[in-house]
Design a protein around this motif. Structure first.
Motif, PDB file in Angstrom:
ATOM      1  N   TYR A 240       2.077   1.190 -10.028  1.00 21.42           N
ATOM      2  CA  TYR A 240       3.105   1.469 -11.039  1.00 21.42           C
ATOM      3  C   TYR A 240       3.839   2.765 -10.691  1.00 21.42           C
ATOM      4  CZ  TYR A 240       5.142   0.929 -15.699  1.00 21.42           C
ATOM      5  OH  TYR A 240       6.012   0.721 -16.741  1.00 21.42           O
ATOM      6  N   ALA A 241       3.088   3.780 -10.275  1.00 24.54           N
ATOM      7  CA  ALA A 241       3.710   5.056  -9.894  1.00 24.54           C
ATOM      8  C   ALA A 241       4.635   4.871  -8.697  1.00 24.54           C
ATOM      9  CB  ALA A 241       2.630   6.088  -9.584  1.00 24.54           C
ATOM     10  N   ALA A 242       4.208   4.039  -7.737  1.00 22.34           N
ATOM     11  CA  ALA A 242       5.052   3.783  -6.569  1.00 22.34           C
ATOM     12  C   ALA A 242       6.319   3.033  -6.970  1.00 22.34           C
ATOM     13  CB  ALA A 242       4.265   2.983  -5.533  1.00 22.34           C
ATOM     14  N   ALA A 243       6.187   2.058  -7.864  1.00 25.53           N
ATOM     15  CA  ALA A 243       7.365   1.317  -8.337  1.00 25.53           C
ATOM     16  C   ALA A 243       8.311   2.240  -9.102  1.00 25.53           C
ATOM     17  CB  ALA A 243       6.925   0.154  -9.221  1.00 25.53           C
ATOM     18  N   PHE A 244       7.751   3.134  -9.900  1.00 28.41           N
ATOM     19  CA  PHE A 244       8.570   4.109 -10.631  1.00 28.41           C
ATOM     20  C   PHE A 244       9.347   4.999  -9.658  1.00 28.41           C
ATOM     21  CE2 PHE A 244       8.618   8.567 -12.164  1.00 28.41           C
ATOM     22  CZ  PHE A 244       9.569   8.439 -13.159  1.00 28.41           C
ATOM     23  N   ALA A 245       8.657   5.475  -8.615  1.00 30.35           N
ATOM     24  CA  ALA A 245       9.329   6.313  -7.610  1.00 30.35           C
ATOM     25  C   ALA A 245      10.424   5.523  -6.904  1.00 30.35           C
ATOM     26  CB  ALA A 245       8.305   6.833  -6.599  1.00 30.35           C
ATOM     27  N   LEU A 246      10.165   4.235  -6.640  1.00 30.96           N
ATOM     28  CA  LEU A 246      11.144   3.413  -5.930  1.00 30.96           C
ATOM     29  C   LEU A 246      12.412   3.203  -6.756  1.00 30.96           C
ATOM     30  CD1 LEU A 246      11.956   1.614  -3.563  1.00 30.96           C
ATOM     31  CD2 LEU A 246      10.729  -0.274  -4.656  1.00 30.96           C
ATOM     32  N   VAL A 247      12.270   2.851  -8.040  1.00 32.15           N
ATOM     33  CA  VAL A 247      13.473   2.611  -8.848  1.00 32.15           C
ATOM     34  C   VAL A 247      14.214   3.920  -9.125  1.00 32.15           C
ATOM     35  CG1 VAL A 247      12.611   0.487  -9.888  1.00 32.15           C
ATOM     36  CG2 VAL A 247      12.135   2.665 -11.014  1.00 32.15           C
ATOM     37  N   THR A 248      13.491   5.046  -9.148  1.00 34.04           N
ATOM     38  CA  THR A 248      14.165   6.344  -9.275  1.00 34.04           C
ATOM     39  C   THR A 248      15.000   6.628  -8.043  1.00 34.04           C
ATOM     40  OG1 THR A 248      12.334   7.207 -10.624  1.00 34.04           O
ATOM     41  CG2 THR A 248      13.823   8.817  -9.652  1.00 34.04           C
ATOM     42  N   TRP A 249      14.412   6.425  -6.879  1.00 38.41           N
ATOM     43  CA  TRP A 249      15.120   6.628  -5.604  1.00 38.41           C
ATOM     44  C   TRP A 249      16.313   5.687  -5.496  1.00 38.41           C
ATOM     45  CZ3 TRP A 249      14.029   3.781  -0.605  1.00 38.41           C
ATOM     46  CH2 TRP A 249      14.669   4.387   0.474  1.00 38.41           C
ATOM     47  N   GLN A 250      16.125   4.452  -5.922  1.00 38.96           N
ATOM     48  CA  GLN A 250      17.211   3.466  -5.885  1.00 38.96           C
ATOM     49  C   GLN A 250      18.371   3.906  -6.773  1.00 38.96           C
ATOM     50  OE1 GLN A 250      16.120  -0.386  -7.354  1.00 38.96           O
ATOM     51  NE2 GLN A 250      17.915  -1.416  -6.514  1.00 38.96           N
ATOM     52  N   GLY A 262      18.387  -3.463   2.063  1.00 41.66           N
ATOM     53  CA  GLY A 262      17.233  -3.774   2.894  1.00 41.66           C
ATOM     54  C   GLY A 262      16.143  -2.728   2.831  1.00 41.66           C
ATOM     55  N   VAL A 263      16.537  -1.467   2.752  1.00 40.88           N
ATOM     56  CA  VAL A 263      15.543  -0.389   2.693  1.00 40.88           C
ATOM     57  C   VAL A 263      14.724  -0.487   1.406  1.00 40.88           C
ATOM     58  CG1 VAL A 263      15.225   2.113   2.627  1.00 40.88           C
ATOM     59  CG2 VAL A 263      16.972   1.120   4.115  1.00 40.88           C
ATOM     60  N   THR A 264      15.408  -0.728   0.307  1.00 43.56           N
ATOM     61  CA  THR A 264      14.712  -0.856  -0.977  1.00 43.56           C
ATOM     62  C   THR A 264      13.769  -2.055  -0.968  1.00 43.56           C
ATOM     63  OG1 THR A 264      16.591   0.143  -2.134  1.00 43.56           O
ATOM     64  CG2 THR A 264      15.015  -1.103  -3.465  1.00 43.56           C
ATOM     65  N   LEU A 265      14.243  -3.181  -0.433  1.00 43.60           N
ATOM     66  CA  LEU A 265      13.402  -4.382  -0.378  1.00 43.60           C
ATOM     67  C   LEU A 265      12.189  -4.169   0.525  1.00 43.60           C
ATOM     68  CD1 LEU A 265      16.128  -7.181  -0.184  1.00 43.60           C
ATOM     69  CD2 LEU A 265      14.626  -6.652  -2.118  1.00 43.60           C
ATOM     70  N   THR A 266      12.375  -3.447   1.622  1.00 44.86           N
ATOM     71  CA  THR A 266      11.251  -3.159   2.510  1.00 44.86           C
ATOM     72  C   THR A 266      10.210  -2.300   1.812  1.00 44.86           C
ATOM     73  OG1 THR A 266      12.681  -3.294   4.462  1.00 44.86           O
ATOM     74  CG2 THR A 266      10.583  -2.130   4.716  1.00 44.86           C
ATOM     75  N   ALA A 267      10.686  -1.281   1.103  1.00 44.82           N
ATOM     76  CA  ALA A 267       9.759  -0.422   0.359  1.00 44.82           C
ATOM     77  C   ALA A 267       9.020  -1.212  -0.711  1.00 44.82           C
ATOM     78  CB  ALA A 267      10.523   0.746  -0.275  1.00 44.82           C
ATOM     79  N   ALA A 268       9.738  -2.113  -1.400  1.00 47.90           N
ATOM     80  CA  ALA A 268       9.095  -2.942  -2.420  1.00 47.90           C
ATOM     81  C   ALA A 268       8.041  -3.853  -1.807  1.00 47.90           C
ATOM     82  CB  ALA A 268      10.146  -3.765  -3.152  1.00 47.90           C
ATOM     83  N   ALA A 269       8.336  -4.409  -0.629  1.00 52.25           N
ATOM     84  CA  ALA A 269       7.374  -5.284   0.042  1.00 52.25           C
ATOM     85  C   ALA A 269       6.121  -4.508   0.449  1.00 52.25           C
ATOM     86  CB  ALA A 269       8.029  -5.915   1.272  1.00 52.25           C
ATOM     87  N   LEU A 270       6.293  -3.277   0.916  1.00 48.11           N
ATOM     88  CA  LEU A 270       5.143  -2.452   1.284  1.00 48.11           C
ATOM     89  C   LEU A 270       4.275  -2.133   0.059  1.00 48.11           C
ATOM     90  CD1 LEU A 270       6.835   0.028   3.810  1.00 48.11           C
ATOM     91  CD2 LEU A 270       5.210  -1.822   4.340  1.00 48.11           C
ATOM     92  N   ILE A 271       4.926  -1.867  -1.076  1.00 49.34           N
ATOM     93  CA  ILE A 271       4.180  -1.600  -2.307  1.00 49.34           C
ATOM     94  C   ILE A 271       3.378  -2.835  -2.717  1.00 49.34           C
ATOM     95  CG2 ILE A 271       4.397  -1.104  -4.779  1.00 49.34           C
ATOM     96  CD1 ILE A 271       6.838   0.630  -4.070  1.00 49.34           C
ATOM     97  N   LEU A 272       4.013  -4.011  -2.647  1.00 44.50           N
ATOM     98  CA  LEU A 272       3.328  -5.254  -3.006  1.00 44.50           C
ATOM     99  C   LEU A 272       2.144  -5.522  -2.082  1.00 44.50           C
ATOM    100  CD1 LEU A 272       6.336  -7.621  -3.824  1.00 44.50           C
ATOM    101  CD2 LEU A 272       4.631  -6.749  -5.423  1.00 44.50           C
ATOM    102  N   ALA A 276      -1.737  -5.656  -3.223  1.00 48.08           N
ATOM    103  CA  ALA A 276      -2.576  -6.831  -3.004  1.00 48.08           C
ATOM    104  C   ALA A 276      -3.861  -6.456  -2.273  1.00 48.08           C
ATOM    105  CB  ALA A 276      -1.797  -7.882  -2.208  1.00 48.08           C
ATOM    106  N   ALA A 277      -3.733  -5.605  -1.242  1.00 49.67           N
ATOM    107  CA  ALA A 277      -4.918  -5.173  -0.504  1.00 49.67           C
ATOM    108  C   ALA A 277      -5.848  -4.361  -1.400  1.00 49.67           C
ATOM    109  CB  ALA A 277      -4.498  -4.355   0.715  1.00 49.67           C
ATOM    110  N   GLY A 278      -5.263  -3.486  -2.200  1.00 46.54           N
ATOM    111  CA  GLY A 278      -6.076  -2.677  -3.107  1.00 46.54           C
ATOM    112  C   GLY A 278      -6.779  -3.511  -4.155  1.00 46.54           C
ATOM    113  N   THR A 279      -6.098  -4.558  -4.633  1.00 43.79           N
ATOM    114  CA  THR A 279      -6.705  -5.440  -5.631  1.00 43.79           C
ATOM    115  C   THR A 279      -7.895  -6.196  -5.041  1.00 43.79           C
ATOM    116  OG1 THR A 279      -4.578  -5.716  -6.745  1.00 43.79           O
ATOM    117  CG2 THR A 279      -6.271  -7.365  -7.186  1.00 43.79           C
ATOM    118  N   CYS A 280      -7.735  -6.697  -3.811  1.00 43.86           N
ATOM    119  CA  CYS A 280      -8.843  -7.404  -3.163  1.00 43.86           C
ATOM    120  C   CYS A 280     -10.041  -6.481  -2.969  1.00 43.86           C
ATOM    121  CB  CYS A 280      -8.381  -7.956  -1.815  1.00 43.86           C
ATOM    122  SG  CYS A 280      -7.186  -9.313  -1.942  1.00 43.86           S
TER     123      CYS A 280
END
Length: 304
Positions: A240-250, A262-272, A276-280
């Motif tokens: 959530y903190a990473a998503a908040f930082a991303l939409v602020t930067w955007q 593309g940069v924003t989408l790449t950052a969003a993909a890295l967060i996702l 997912a890895a952290g959840t597993c």
């Protein structure tokens, strides 16, 4: 605030005035609904304090009082047909906006005091404790975005412009916008991170409530382990903190939320991917025991 939401809803129906590209009663409606959620969340969190309850009562009272002053000014300006935020058109309008600025600072400091009390509180369920702590911290960060909005936009000058400050970045306020939210579709909009951050106060505790409810079902028995829930809450809070930082930067790059590059989408993909890895990893059982932590505590109490 609930009553004001109803009044504002009626205003949306019977008053066809438009201000800065939006129905004039939309702002008090939106703010009052937000304050309902904000106040209920803080009240619930304050009820869980085991110490500092008197300080918490005072902090909660300050939040309530500051909210009332804020909404009185917003609603009063709607009745007058004037904008409440960033309005420096007359000395009276400027005085009202300055008063709002003071109430926002007071509200923010009172919420900070509640966050400190929650950090010091001894709450039995660690997942609940950290959901509240992280939610409050992110809400403070989201509220702080409001201070960026008060900075002069291009073409505005303090002391000479009738409007100083803006929600949008790169485009004037009042242009093409998303339905319901009113967020700009042609430029950045600081209301996006403001909204995302503020509502962590509700969403992270709500996530924990869902996890706790699922834990009672055999299919999700792994969630009965308090340590698993804690790890999931920490992963969700980090995401959530990473998503908040991303939409602020955007927003600061004058980019609409619904038109990411593309940069924003790449950052969003890295967060996702990281989420997912952290959840597993969080769902893995502790190697020491498979017994839920609550059951371990109860067993110790019975043994004693």
């Amino acid at each position: 605030m609930a009553l004001l939401a109803v009044v504002s809803g009626v205003g949306l129906v019977v008053d066809d005035r438009v201000l800065v590209g939006a129905p004039i009663w939309f702002k008090p409606f939106k703010f009052s609904v937000s304050f309902v959620a904000y106040g209920l969340s803080l009240a619930w969190m304050l009820s869980l304090l085991d110490r500092g309850r008197r300080a918490g009562w005072w902090a909660g009272t300050v939040v309530a009082a500051a909210s009332v002053v804020e909404m009185a000014i917003i609603t009063g300006q709607v009745v007058r047909g004037k904008r409440s935020h960033f309005n420096h058109a007359t000395p009276f309008d400027e005085a009202l906006f300055n008063a709002m600025a003071v109430t926002v600072v007071v509200l923010w400091l009172a919420t900070l005091a509640i966050a400190v009390l929650l950090l010091r509180a001894r709450i039995a369920d660690r997942a609940s404790a950290w959901a509240m702590r992280c939610g409050t911290a992110l809400a403070l960060a989201g509220a702080a975005i409001g201070f960026l909005m008060t900075q002069p936009a291009p073409g505005q000058t303090r002391g000479s412009s009738s409007v100083v400050g803006a929600h949008s970045v790169g485009v004037p306020d009042g242009g093409p916008s998303m339905p319901l939210t009113g967020w700009s579709t042609t430029g950045g909009d600081l209301r996006v991170p403001h909204f995302v951050g503020m509502h962590a106060l509700q969403l992270l505790p709500l996530l924990l409530m869902v996890l706790t409810a699922l834990a009672s079902r055999p299919r999700f028995a792994r969630l009965a382990d308090g340590r698993v829930r804690l790890r999931l809450v920490l992963v969700a809070s980090t995401a959530y903190a990473a998503a908040f930082a991303l939409v602020t930067w955007q927003a600061l790059r004058a980019q609409p939320l619904i038109h990411p590059d593309g940069v924003t989408l790449t950052a969003a993909a890295l967060i996702l991917a990281a989420t997912a890895a952290g959840t597993c990893a969080a769902l893995r059982r502790s190697p020491t025991t498979t017994v839920p932590s609550q059951e371990v505590d109860e067993t110790k109490e019975l043994a004693a």
